[in-house]
Structure formats: structure tokens, C-alpha cells
Design a protein around this motif. Structure first.
Motif, PDB file in Angstrom:
ATOM      1  N   GLU A  18       5.572  -3.684  -3.195  1.00  0.00           N
ATOM      2  CA  GLU A  18       5.744  -2.273  -3.582  1.00  0.00           C
ATOM      3  C   GLU A  18       6.851  -1.581  -2.793  1.00  0.00           C
ATOM      4  O   GLU A  18       6.871  -0.367  -2.666  1.00  0.00           O
ATOM      5  N   MET A  31       6.511   2.439  -3.493  1.00  0.00           N
ATOM      6  CA  MET A  31       5.778   3.025  -4.618  1.00  0.00           C
ATOM      7  C   MET A  31       4.345   2.530  -4.587  1.00  0.00           C
ATOM      8  O   MET A  31       4.103   1.331  -4.645  1.00  0.00           O
ATOM      9  N   GLY A  33       1.178   3.548  -6.780  1.00  0.00           N
ATOM     10  CA  GLY A  33       0.680   4.377  -7.885  1.00  0.00           C
ATOM     11  C   GLY A  33       1.711   5.442  -8.224  1.00  0.00           C
ATOM     12  O   GLY A  33       2.866   5.138  -8.484  1.00  0.00           O
ATOM     13  N   GLN A  34       1.314   6.702  -8.176  1.00  0.00           N
ATOM     14  CA  GLN A  34       2.225   7.813  -8.448  1.00  0.00           C
ATOM     15  C   GLN A  34       2.924   8.305  -7.189  1.00  0.00           C
ATOM     16  O   GLN A  34       3.831   9.124  -7.260  1.00  0.00           O
ATOM     17  N   ASP A  35       2.518   7.820  -6.019  1.00  0.00           N
ATOM     18  CA  ASP A  35       3.078   8.253  -4.739  1.00  0.00           C
ATOM     19  C   ASP A  35       4.330   7.446  -4.410  1.00  0.00           C
ATOM     20  O   ASP A  35       4.296   6.214  -4.422  1.00  0.00           O
TER      21      ASP A  35
END
Length: 61
Positions: A18, A31, A33-35
Motif C-alpha cells: 500500500e 493508501m 482504504g480512503q485514507d
């Protein structure tokens, strides 16, 4: 396709799980999820938190 959250370009390389690097504006981002957390890569290779994404800064001007 993944794009850079700072410059919007697609020249992205994977650094780790990520974790990505933009070859265009030389930032690293994580990254989850949405964060999204964005970091400047300093000359000695250390990371410092990026103050504000360029796209957001450009909209405010």
C-alpha cells in the motif's frame, strides 16, 4: 489505474504494501482504504509529511 494524489500523473511505482512513489513529482504516498498519507522524499532518503496536496492548493488560489 492508479494516479498520483498530488500531480495526477500515472508514473507510479510500488515501494511496499500500500506504499507508492510518483516518478513525476517525487512524492511517496500510502493508501489505506480512503485514507491517503503523502510524504516528501528528502535528499537523504527520509520522509517528511507533505503539507497539502497540490491539486487542493491550486483550487484555493
Amino acid at each position: 489505474m492508479l494516479t498520483c494524489p498530488v500531480c495526477g500523473e500515472r508514473g507510479i511505482g510500488k515501494v511496499g504494501v500500500e506504499q507508492y512513489y510518483c516518478w513525476e513529482c517525487c512524492v511517496e504516498f500510502v493508501m489505506k482504504g480512503q485514507d491517503i498519507k503523502i510524504y516528501n522524499v528528502l535528499d537523504d532518503g527520509t520522509l517528511s509529511i507533505y503539507p497539502e496536496p497540490l491539486q487542493t492548493a491550486m483550487i484555493q488560489e
